[in-house]
Design a protein around this motif. Structure first.
Motif, PDB file in Angstrom:
ATOM      1  N   LEU A   1     -29.448  14.875 117.674  1.00  0.00           N
ATOM      2  CA  LEU A   1     -29.190  15.377 116.674  1.00  0.00           C
ATOM      3  C   LEU A   1     -29.440  16.392 115.759  1.00  0.00           C
ATOM      4  O   LEU A   1     -29.596  16.983 115.480  1.00  0.00           O
ATOM      5  CB  LEU A   1     -27.799  14.349 116.008  1.00  0.00           C
ATOM      6  CG  LEU A   1     -26.974  14.160 116.281  1.00  0.00           C
ATOM      7  CD1 LEU A   1     -25.958  12.692 116.196  1.00  0.00           C
ATOM      8  CD2 LEU A   1     -25.886  14.799 116.743  1.00  0.00           C
ATOM      9  N   ILE A   2     -31.474  15.672 115.580  1.00  0.00           N
ATOM     10  CA  ILE A   2     -31.935  16.032 114.517  1.00  0.00           C
ATOM     11  C   ILE A   2     -32.491  17.642 115.550  1.00  0.00           C
ATOM     12  O   ILE A   2     -32.722  18.634 114.516  1.00  0.00           O
ATOM     13  CB  ILE A   2     -33.039  15.212 114.616  1.00  0.00           C
ATOM     14  CG1 ILE A   2     -32.859  14.015 113.671  1.00  0.00           C
ATOM     15  CG2 ILE A   2     -34.379  15.619 113.785  1.00  0.00           C
ATOM     16  CD1 ILE A   2     -33.411  12.219 113.866  1.00  0.00           C
TER      17      ILE A   2
ATOM     18  N   ARG B   1     -31.413  19.705 117.677  1.00  0.00           N
ATOM     19  CA  ARG B   1     -30.513  20.341 117.931  1.00  0.00           C
ATOM     20  C   ARG B   1     -30.016  21.066 116.273  1.00  0.00           C
ATOM     21  O   ARG B   1     -29.985  22.148 116.654  1.00  0.00           O
ATOM     22  CB  ARG B   1     -28.981  19.840 118.272  1.00  0.00           C
ATOM     23  CG  ARG B   1     -27.995  21.077 119.175  1.00  0.00           C
ATOM     24  CD  ARG B   1     -26.774  20.554 119.394  1.00  0.00           C
ATOM     25  NE  ARG B   1     -25.973  19.832 118.496  1.00  0.00           N
ATOM     26  CZ  ARG B   1     -24.716  19.561 118.219  1.00  0.00           C
ATOM     27  NH1 ARG B   1     -23.368  19.933 119.433  1.00  0.00           N
ATOM     28  NH2 ARG B   1     -23.729  18.949 117.191  1.00  0.00           N
ATOM     29  N   GLU B   2     -29.939  20.432 114.564  1.00  0.00           N
ATOM     30  CA  GLU B   2     -30.472  20.864 113.850  1.00  0.00           C
ATOM     31  C   GLU B   2     -31.331  21.877 113.881  1.00  0.00           C
ATOM     32  O   GLU B   2     -31.044  22.162 113.224  1.00  0.00           O
ATOM     33  CB  GLU B   2     -29.893  19.177 112.692  1.00  0.00           C
ATOM     34  CG  GLU B   2     -29.532  19.778 111.410  1.00  0.00           C
ATOM     35  CD  GLU B   2     -28.402  20.466 111.491  1.00  0.00           C
ATOM     36  OE1 GLU B   2     -27.616  21.310 110.326  1.00  0.00           O
ATOM     37  OE2 GLU B   2     -27.614  19.875 112.237  1.00  0.00           O
ATOM     38  N   SER B   3     -32.417  20.918 113.850  1.00  0.00           N
ATOM     39  CA  SER B   3     -33.452  21.795 113.364  1.00  0.00           C
ATOM     40  C   SER B   3     -33.388  23.026 114.626  1.00  0.00           C
ATOM     41  O   SER B   3     -33.899  24.187 113.992  1.00  0.00           O
ATOM     42  CB  SER B   3     -35.004  21.129 114.001  1.00  0.00           C
ATOM     43  OG  SER B   3     -34.155  20.302 113.380  1.00  0.00           O
ATOM     44  N   SER B   4     -32.909  23.436 116.136  1.00  0.00           N
ATOM     45  CA  SER B   4     -33.354  24.454 116.339  1.00  0.00           C
ATOM     46  C   SER B   4     -31.869  25.500 116.109  1.00  0.00           C
ATOM     47  O   SER B   4     -32.270  26.247 116.117  1.00  0.00           O
ATOM     48  CB  SER B   4     -32.750  23.783 118.174  1.00  0.00           C
ATOM     49  OG  SER B   4     -32.911  22.966 119.009  1.00  0.00           O
ATOM     50  N   SER B   5     -31.179  24.664 115.720  1.00  0.00           N
ATOM     51  CA  SER B   5     -29.787  25.409 115.219  1.00  0.00           C
ATOM     52  C   SER B   5     -30.571  26.732 113.802  1.00  0.00           C
ATOM     53  O   SER B   5     -30.418  27.750 113.504  1.00  0.00           O
ATOM     54  CB  SER B   5     -28.301  25.141 115.716  1.00  0.00           C
ATOM     55  OG  SER B   5     -28.405  24.241 114.317  1.00  0.00           O
ATOM     56  N   VAL B   6     -30.972  25.684 113.131  1.00  0.00           N
ATOM     57  CA  VAL B   6     -31.093  26.123 111.411  1.00  0.00           C
ATOM     58  C   VAL B   6     -32.672  26.969 112.144  1.00  0.00           C
ATOM     59  O   VAL B   6     -32.851  28.475 111.302  1.00  0.00           O
ATOM     60  CB  VAL B   6     -32.187  24.984 110.924  1.00  0.00           C
ATOM     61  CG1 VAL B   6     -32.705  26.267 109.650  1.00  0.00           C
ATOM     62  CG2 VAL B   6     -31.439  24.464 110.071  1.00  0.00           C
TER      63      VAL B   6
END
Lengths: 201, 528
Positions: free
Chosen positions: A185-186, A188-193
């Motif tokens: 999750l972390i 994926r979040e970083s990638s989307s940011v």
């Protein structure tokens, strides 16, 4: 990765096959020192399966990350299933003397769930080796199979048969999968940011 | 290179691990479905103890414990088979490992029911004399044999090589195979480990001549300590302080008995057989193996209708006096003191028939009080069997010991004391073929029927061993001093050995005591 069939290195094979072979060999041989060979072969093979499932399920969410991670997931997922087949054989054909005996001994719900688990997991392993691409239906099928396998093992080890060792194995499996999910999750979040930032520029 | 070696090595290990269970199945013969009689005589009931080659050489290696040659068979009171090349009666050979019942490449020796539950009434030393199944083997000192066995096996001089070499020398057969030697080695190590773990609780075995002395192994011939194994395995207590010595029960016509054992503590026929096997060394695990479970059930069936011989069949040269029999029957049916029984305190005449029943046209007619448990305070026989420390705790634990769906899972209400009764006493049981049920009382302390009915005073000191049959006093004879055949001094003044009580129809020498009538009664008892 467009094609899911990647070349598996001998090191990757060794690192997954050796623990599998050792665990199964121990699961079949150690019962020689016990009071009940067949019962302990059934128990120890499910322990071996659970141990091999820990890396398999933990790597699942990252199997797109690199060829090496995919290969390790693929091999652990396969070997854990082969280990499970040893357990399945002893449980169904040795302990319960066949499919009919299994349903009679375990009841329809548990026996039915176990047979479904065996069939679905086996189907997914076969697909993972036969289907070169990874279409959407297969992604959903695999996600379902993975979630199902995890749920069954977690419930069985933590709730249905909570001996100290199975509980420890179940806890380790659950924590490893939870951590893996949190990291995924972390990441994926970083990638989307990062992706949003790139698009903003 | 390292990886190739590693993968090859674990592959070989895996192949061996997978091949072993397949190989193991080839060690077992196909499940034999024995008929009831065969199951009773030669069926494995899960009591495998020792590899056959070890049993064959042990007396040669430890003559100090077993005597020379095959004299151990007589020394411990086993019955010789009619075929001298065979093991003694009741030794059964299977490919089950001890305790687990797992397959073994080497045959193991265990006991079938007939080891304990059979005897030669006319034990003249002639192996052609028929074996009577049902009564306890009056000469078998099983606990002494086990003591000697443990002593010998625990001796570090006993090695697999020595066993193998002696086996070849003695039998002239091929050397033991590698798998057989490995199995014997594993067994030897396991046996010694278990033995050593028990030293702090149970002490070391005696061996030698000491195992035959009442000071060291007080059980003696034809008796067991039925609760010792159970207390050790179910409660994990030493069980060494219990003076509970019980005669090996006679298992005729079990269909006549709703509750069995001397204290009426087990109801279900299969459960009583399974628990007997359990007390003799079978385990919850191996009793679940279909072949073994089947044998136990079939052997139980055999005892359901098994009948003992008649006195006339065994002693045709001693015709009964019909007139005495007639008079004796009248005493059996009608003489005895009045007593209040049951919770209502009903007055009942305690005749022999009221408590034990009688035969009529080949059918056993139950007495009014047959099947009732008489409090030990009332019957006044030795109380140790029903008053030992763990008597009340055993049934709960025992019922829980056999898991759900086990072939011998039994109901708690099939065990007493418990919800179906808690009288501490002895059950009134049928006495068909009474003359073969020697010695008498639950603790085997009265040798003859003449003493049991107080026609003669009961001997305080008995010398037991291979006692010949006394057809006059109807029971076993005993010399006044020990000899090689009668080595075991049974002192009835010791705890657990009392031969007092059951003073029916009259106490010896009491005002009502009538010698003539008791002689008549004895004559009638020969007809049962």
């Amino acid at each position: 990765m467009n094609s899911r069939h990647t070349r598996i290195s001998f090191t990757e094979f060794t690192n997954t096959y050796v623990p599998f072979a050792l665990l199964i060999a121990l699961a079949l041989l150690v019962p020689e020192t016990t009071q009940n060979l067949d019962r302990y072969r059934t128990i120890f093979t499910i322990w071996a399966t659970t141990i091999l499932l820990i890396p398999a399920l933990s790597l699942y969410l990252f199997s797109d990350a690199s060829v090496a991670v995919y290969n390790y997931w693929h091999l652990f997922w396969t070997f854990s299933y082969v280990a499970f087949l040893f357990h399945f054989y002893w449980a169904v054909f040795v302990i319960f003397k066949g499919v009919h005996g299994t349903f009679a001994g375990q009841g329809n719900l548990i026996a039915g769930t176990n047979f479904l688990l065996t069939a679905w997991w086996g189907t997914d392993v076969v697909l993972s080796w036969l289907v070169a691409s990874c279409p959407t239906w297969l992604r959903w099928e695999r996600a379902g199979a993975t979630l199902f396998v995890f749920s069954i093992f977690a419930i069985t080890t933590l709730v249905l048969r909570p001996t100290p060792i199975t509980k420890a194995l179940g806890l380790t499996l659950t924590i490893a999968v939870a951590l893996s999910f949190a990291i995924w999750l972390i990441v994926r979040e970083s990638s989307s940011v990062a992706s949003e930032l790139r698009n903003t520029r | 290179m390292f990886q190739i070696v590693l993968v090859t090595a674990v592959s070989l290990l895996l192949a061996f691990a997978v091949a072993l269970p397949i190989l193991e199945r080839s060690w077992m013969t196909a499940d034999e479905h024995l008929d009831p009689k065969d199951a009773f005589f030669r069926g494995s009931i899960g009591t495998e103890l020792i590899p056959l080659p070890v049993l064959q050489v042990l007396p040669d290696l430890f003559p100090e414990d077993f005597g020379s040659g095959d004299s151990w068979i007589d020394r411990f009171g086993f019955l010789r088979s009619s075929d001298p090349s065979e093991l003694p009666v009741g030794f059964t050979v299977s490919h089950h490992r001890p305790q687990s019942g797992a397959p073994s490449p080497v045959p193991f020796v265990g006991f079938s029911c007939v080891l304990c539950h059979s005897t030669r009434i006319r034990d003249t030393g002639n192996q052609a004399e028929p074996i009577v199944p049902g009564p306890g083997n009056s000469s078998l000192n099983l606990f002494a044999w086990i003591d000697s066995l443990q002593k010998a096996i625990g001796d570090e001089r006993l090695t697999v090589k020595k066993i193998s070499d002696t086996y070849m020398q003695k039998t002239g057969r091929q050397p033991l195979t590698l798998s057989q030697r490995v199995m014997i080695g594993l067994w030897l190590r396991g046996f010694r480990k278990t033995l050593a773990e028990g030293f702090s609780k149970y002490d070391e075995p005696f061996g030698g001549d000491l195992s035959l002395t009442p000071e060291c192994v007080p059980t003696g011939p034809d008796r067991t300590q039925p609760f010792r194994t159970i207390v050790r395995r179910v409660l994990d207590r030493p069980g060494t302080s219990m003076s509970v010595y019980t005669k090996v029960g006679t298992v005729y016509q079990e269909q006549l008995r709703e509750w069995s054992q001397f204290d009426g503590s087990i109801r279900d026929l299969n459960a009583r057989s399974a628990l007997a096997a359990f007390a003799a060394g079978a385990t919850v695990d191996n009793l679940a193996i279909p072949e073994i479970a089947g044998n136990v059930r079939q052997a139980s069936e055999y005892t359901r209708t098994l009948r003992g011989p008649t006195y006339a069949q065994v002693f045709p040269e001693r015709p009964l006096d019909a007139e005495k029999v007639r008079r004796g029957k009248a005493i059996y049916m009608g003489t005895g003191p009045y007593a209040s029984v049951g919770v209502n305190g009903k007055q009942v005449k305690l005749t022999c028939d009221a408590c034990h029943g009688h035969p009529e046209n080949g059918v056993w007619i139950a007495g009014e009080l047959q099947g009732a448990v008489v409090p030990w305070e009332q019957i006044k026989t030795d109380p140790e069997r029903v008053t030992y420390r763990y008597y009340d705790r055993i049934p709960d634990r025992l019922a829980a010991f056999f898991p759900a769906k086990h072939p011998f899972e039994f109901k708690r209400e099939d065990l007493r004391p418990g919800p179906t009764g808690s009288t501490k006493g002895y059950i009134n049981a049928p006495i068909d073929s009474a003359f073969t049920r020697v010695p008498y009382f639950h603790n085997a302390t009265v040798l003859t029927l003449a003493e049991l009915i107080n026609l003669k005073p009961r001997r305080a000191i008995l010398y037991r061993g291979r006692n010949s049959y006394d057809p006059v006093d109807v029971g076993l004879s005993s010399p006044d001093s020990p000899d090689a055949t009668h080595y075991f001094r049974l002192d009835t003044s010791l705890k657990g050995n009392s031969n007092k009580g059951h003073d029916y129809p009259w106490p010896y020498g009491s005002p009502n005591w009538n010698k003539q009538q008791l002689e008549d009664l004895l004559e009638y008892l020969k007809t049962l």
